[in-house]
Scaffold this active site. Sequence first.
Site, short mmCIF file in Angstrom:
data_model
loop_
_atom_site.label_atom_id
_atom_site.label_comp_id
_atom_site.label_asym_id
_atom_site.label_seq_id
_atom_site.Cartn_x
_atom_site.Cartn_y
_atom_site.Cartn_z
N TYR A 47 -4.79 81.36 8.36
CA TYR A 47 -3.93 80.18 8.44
C TYR A 47 -4.81 78.95 8.27
O TYR A 47 -5.68 78.93 7.40
CB TYR A 47 -3.13 80.20 9.75
CG TYR A 47 -1.93 79.29 9.72
CD1 TYR A 47 -1.01 79.36 8.68
CD2 TYR A 47 -1.74 78.34 10.70
CE1 TYR A 47 0.09 78.52 8.63
CE2 TYR A 47 -0.64 77.49 10.68
CZ TYR A 47 0.27 77.58 9.63
OH TYR A 47 1.34 76.74 9.59
N LYS A 102 17.15 101.27 1.12
CA LYS A 102 16.55 101.11 -0.20
C LYS A 102 15.09 100.70 -0.07
O LYS A 102 14.23 101.16 -0.84
CB LYS A 102 17.34 100.06 -0.98
CG LYS A 102 17.23 100.17 -2.50
CD LYS A 102 17.93 101.39 -3.01
CE LYS A 102 17.90 101.51 -4.51
NZ LYS A 102 18.91 100.70 -5.19
#
EC number: 1.1.1.40
Length: 419
Positions: A47, A102
């Site tokens: 970060y 999926k």
Amino acid sequence: MSDDKKTDADAELNAAALVYHETPRPGKTAIEITKSAATQRDLSLAYTPGVAEPVRRIHANAEDAYRYTNRGNLVAVITDGTAVLGLGNVGALAGKPVMEGKAVLFKRFADIDVFDIEVDAETPEDFIETVARIAPTFGGINLEDLAAPHCFDVEQALIERLDIPVFHDDQHGTAIIIAAGLLNALELQGKSLADARVVVLGAGAAGIASIKLLTELGASPEKILTVDRKGVIHQGRTDLNRHKAEIAVETERRTLADAFEGADVFIGLSGPDLVSPEMLASMAPQPIVFALSNPVPEIRPEVALKVRDDLIMATGRSDYPNQVNNVLGFPFIFRGALDVRASRINMAMCIAAVHALKDLTKEPVPASVLEAYGLDALTRGPDYIIPKPLDPRLRESVAGAVARAAVASGVARLLPDSA
């Protein structure tokens, strides 16, 4: 199986499915981090302040997003919930278990990461705008469970707006698996696609896409009769939307029974028990029957085989031979597209997938596949016209063929050594 036993089995499966989805933590997917985050320096790199440098690079060159983020291996599985499984328009949120499912298949079979996204859109235009605006996150878009006819317009609009693959699996994925199995079946029955008379029952997304793909592969449009709830789609009808009008033919046949007479091929993408033994008996010698309504086919194999011992049959079920299962296609089609950073999935790539699947059944089957399915042997024939979903060769053969087709057709932006 008797109706009582079937009802008991369904109830047991439904109960087990709820437990599976709820425990030990709700849902089927999660996010994992791929870099170390054990030290203060790790966090500075992950970060602020370290993350600023890849931001600068991507701002200067958008293609660098593929170097410094997960975009190149991330697909969105997106629905508006208007045509979920056979349940219909259940809404976006209720479609989430299917989208998560999926995602499981993408990861399991092709190691592709997925965000499932359920869009509560009042109009197709709202859905298109939403998908287009979030597209920079992804390397590809898998549209799922969109109702016809708006699914055709949604996909085409997004293909035109975006520079990443957009693929409606209910259309093209189903069509690709059908085509691969059908080409093998025609060879085994001594027939050609160009000469075959074909009946398609169901003029939704999969039906229309299958007709278009079969025509690209050499089928004669005038020999394909499509049947919807009102009968044969012929040029004299005045109730056709533009997608159905494109597949209308000049014919005197009006009913499903009429269409069946002398047909070589039946492709069912409709509903249970809609085909009678009499219809099947009226087909040409050596017929091919793809009864793909799930879980109950248009005609059950045990019924069909009593009527015709000269047929080759496929269904959508895993407990019969020749299951037409989209998992044979979409993970590997996207894998091939992502590997060469394709800007779209075009017809050449779909056709490459068809032939890769078709040809794989001609190769010796690995021992691991035989063991997974409890078989002693498996060779191309009436009970093996489509590869098995657990065949480990699918990734290399299908993804490789799709990648090479992307390169050859000019939509690839990367040329790896394997392409």
